[in-house]
Design a protein around this motif. Structure first.
Motif, PDB file in Angstrom:
ATOM      1  N   SER A  53       0.857  -1.194   0.000  1.00 44.54           N
ATOM      2  CA  SER A  53       0.000   0.000   0.000  1.00 44.54           C
ATOM      3  C   SER A  53       0.885   1.232   0.000  1.00 44.54           C
ATOM      4  CB  SER A  53      -0.889   0.033   1.252  1.00 44.54           C
ATOM      5  OG  SER A  53      -1.716  -1.097   1.315  1.00 44.54           O
ATOM      6  N   TRP A  54       0.688   2.081  -1.003  1.00 43.30           N
ATOM      7  CA  TRP A  54       1.415   3.353  -1.051  1.00 43.30           C
ATOM      8  C   TRP A  54       0.641   4.326  -0.173  1.00 43.30           C
ATOM      9  CZ3 TRP A  54       6.025   2.795  -3.012  1.00 43.30           C
ATOM     10  CH2 TRP A  54       6.241   1.861  -4.029  1.00 43.30           C
ATOM     11  N   LEU A  55       1.257   4.850   0.881  1.00 37.76           N
ATOM     12  CA  LEU A  55       0.601   5.788   1.783  1.00 37.76           C
ATOM     13  C   LEU A  55       0.738   7.222   1.288  1.00 37.76           C
ATOM     14  CD1 LEU A  55       1.795   4.233   5.154  1.00 37.76           C
ATOM     15  CD2 LEU A  55      -0.291   3.744   3.866  1.00 37.76           C
ATOM     16  N   SER A  56       1.839   7.504   0.618  1.00 34.87           N
ATOM     17  CA  SER A  56       2.046   8.815  -0.002  1.00 34.87           C
ATOM     18  C   SER A  56       3.115   8.690  -1.080  1.00 34.87           C
ATOM     19  CB  SER A  56       2.466   9.869   1.032  1.00 34.87           C
ATOM     20  OG  SER A  56       3.726   9.560   1.582  1.00 34.87           O
ATOM     21  N   GLY A  57       3.049   9.578  -2.047  1.00 33.06           N
ATOM     22  CA  GLY A  57       4.087   9.677  -3.055  1.00 33.06           C
ATOM     23  C   GLY A  57       4.070   8.657  -4.172  1.00 33.06           C
ATOM     24  N   GLU A  58       3.007   7.897  -4.317  1.00 32.99           N
ATOM     25  CA  GLU A  58       2.974   6.888  -5.390  1.00 32.99           C
ATOM     26  C   GLU A  58       3.239   7.522  -6.755  1.00 32.99           C
ATOM     27  OE1 GLU A  58       0.219   3.234  -7.135  1.00 32.99           O
ATOM     28  OE2 GLU A  58      -0.639   4.604  -5.662  1.00 32.99           O
ATOM     29  N   ASP A  59       2.822   8.766  -6.927  1.00 35.78           N
ATOM     30  CA  ASP A  59       3.036   9.454  -8.201  1.00 35.78           C
ATOM     31  C   ASP A  59       4.513   9.786  -8.450  1.00 35.78           C
ATOM     32  OD1 ASP A  59       2.692  11.264  -5.986  1.00 35.78           O
ATOM     33  OD2 ASP A  59       2.539  12.922  -7.393  1.00 35.78           O
ATOM     34  N   LEU A  60       5.348   9.665  -7.419  1.00 32.07           N
ATOM     35  CA  LEU A  60       6.787   9.910  -7.552  1.00 32.07           C
ATOM     36  C   LEU A  60       7.575   8.637  -7.859  1.00 32.07           C
ATOM     37  CD1 LEU A  60       7.294  12.357  -4.551  1.00 32.07           C
ATOM     38  CD2 LEU A  60       7.210  12.929  -6.990  1.00 32.07           C
ATOM     39  N   VAL A  61       6.911   7.491  -7.861  1.00 35.31           N
ATOM     40  CA  VAL A  61       7.591   6.217  -8.127  1.00 35.31           C
ATOM     41  C   VAL A  61       7.767   6.041  -9.634  1.00 35.31           C
ATOM     42  CG1 VAL A  61       7.467   3.698  -7.926  1.00 35.31           C
ATOM     43  CG2 VAL A  61       6.651   5.146  -6.048  1.00 35.31           C
ATOM     44  N   LYS A  62       9.002   5.806 -10.029  1.00 37.00           N
ATOM     45  CA  LYS A  62       9.300   5.492 -11.434  1.00 37.00           C
ATOM     46  C   LYS A  62       9.950   4.113 -11.450  1.00 37.00           C
ATOM     47  CE  LYS A  62      11.658   7.011 -15.574  1.00 37.00           C
ATOM     48  NZ  LYS A  62      10.685   7.320 -16.577  1.00 37.00           N
ATOM     49  N   THR A  63       9.586   3.314 -12.425  1.00 35.84           N
ATOM     50  CA  THR A  63      10.140   1.969 -12.552  1.00 35.84           C
ATOM     51  C   THR A  63      10.927   1.872 -13.849  1.00 35.84           C
ATOM     52  OG1 THR A  63       8.348   1.027 -11.250  1.00 35.84           O
ATOM     53  CG2 THR A  63       9.571  -0.490 -12.657  1.00 35.84           C
ATOM     54  N   PHE A  64      12.138   1.358 -13.721  1.00 38.43           N
ATOM     55  CA  PHE A  64      13.027   1.161 -14.862  1.00 38.43           C
ATOM     56  C   PHE A  64      13.239  -0.327 -15.076  1.00 38.43           C
ATOM     57  CE2 PHE A  64      17.399   0.423 -16.408  1.00 38.43           C
ATOM     58  CZ  PHE A  64      17.287   1.000 -17.658  1.00 38.43           C
ATOM     59  N   ASN A  65      12.933  -0.801 -16.273  1.00 40.73           N
ATOM     60  CA  ASN A  65      13.181  -2.190 -16.671  1.00 40.73           C
ATOM     61  C   ASN A  65      14.353  -2.178 -17.642  1.00 40.73           C
ATOM     62  OD1 ASN A  65      10.672  -3.874 -15.722  1.00 40.73           O
ATOM     63  ND2 ASN A  65       9.878  -1.950 -16.504  1.00 40.73           N
ATOM     64  N   LEU A  66      15.469  -2.779 -17.259  1.00 39.42           N
ATOM     65  CA  LEU A  66      16.617  -2.828 -18.151  1.00 39.42           C
ATOM     66  C   LEU A  66      16.257  -3.709 -19.341  1.00 39.42           C
ATOM     67  CD1 LEU A  66      19.548  -1.896 -18.545  1.00 39.42           C
ATOM     68  CD2 LEU A  66      20.259  -3.980 -17.360  1.00 39.42           C
TER      69      LEU A  66
END
Length: 135
Positions: A53-66
């Motif tokens: 559960s993201w409590l705050s800042g989920e919009d700041l998460v970036k995912t990089f797939n090599l």
């Protein structure tokens, strides 16, 4: 053991809870993990039975797939800290151990990809140790 684990990024803008248990804890010495941590290895916890559960800042998460690998890293776009990533179509959550704000509930299971181990990683336990910065 089922429990609730709280975590956050370095700047504190991302906060999360993970409810469930970790099945494994690996220290990965592959070149990809060395590059994305800037260290000798990554320390990641793995779970297939927990709820993130993201409590705050989920919009700041970036995912990089090599590309053309299974290497995935999620991080805070504000401070760059590693945060949990959801992988394998949601069946796996990988949690950087250092992102937790609570003690890690299990010990590492194994070192992975030791053939790629950094050449400066040998005999580290023989170095002097300090509680803080040396004087």
């Amino acid at each position: 053991m089922s429990n609730k684990n709280a975590g956050s990024c370095l700047c504190g803008k991302i906060k999360f809870d993970l409810e469930g248990s970790f099945e494994s804890f690996f220290l990965c010495h592959c070149k990809y993990c060395q590059k994305d941590t800037g260290s000798a290895h990554a320390a990641n916890l793995f779970t297939t039975n927990s709820k993130l559960s993201w409590l705050s800042g989920e919009d700041l998460v970036k995912t990089f797939n090599l590309p053309q690998t299974r290497h995935v890293k999620s991080f805070c776009t504000n401070c760059g800290s590693a945060v949990p990533s959801i992988q394998n179509n949601g069946d796996l959550i990988v949690v950087p151990a250092g992102s937790l704000d609570v003690p890690v509930s299990i010990k590492p299971n194994a070192h992975l990809f030791i053939g790629s181990k950094a050449n400066w990683e040998d005999e580290l336990d023989e170095l002097p140790s300090f509680e803080g910065l040396p004087r």
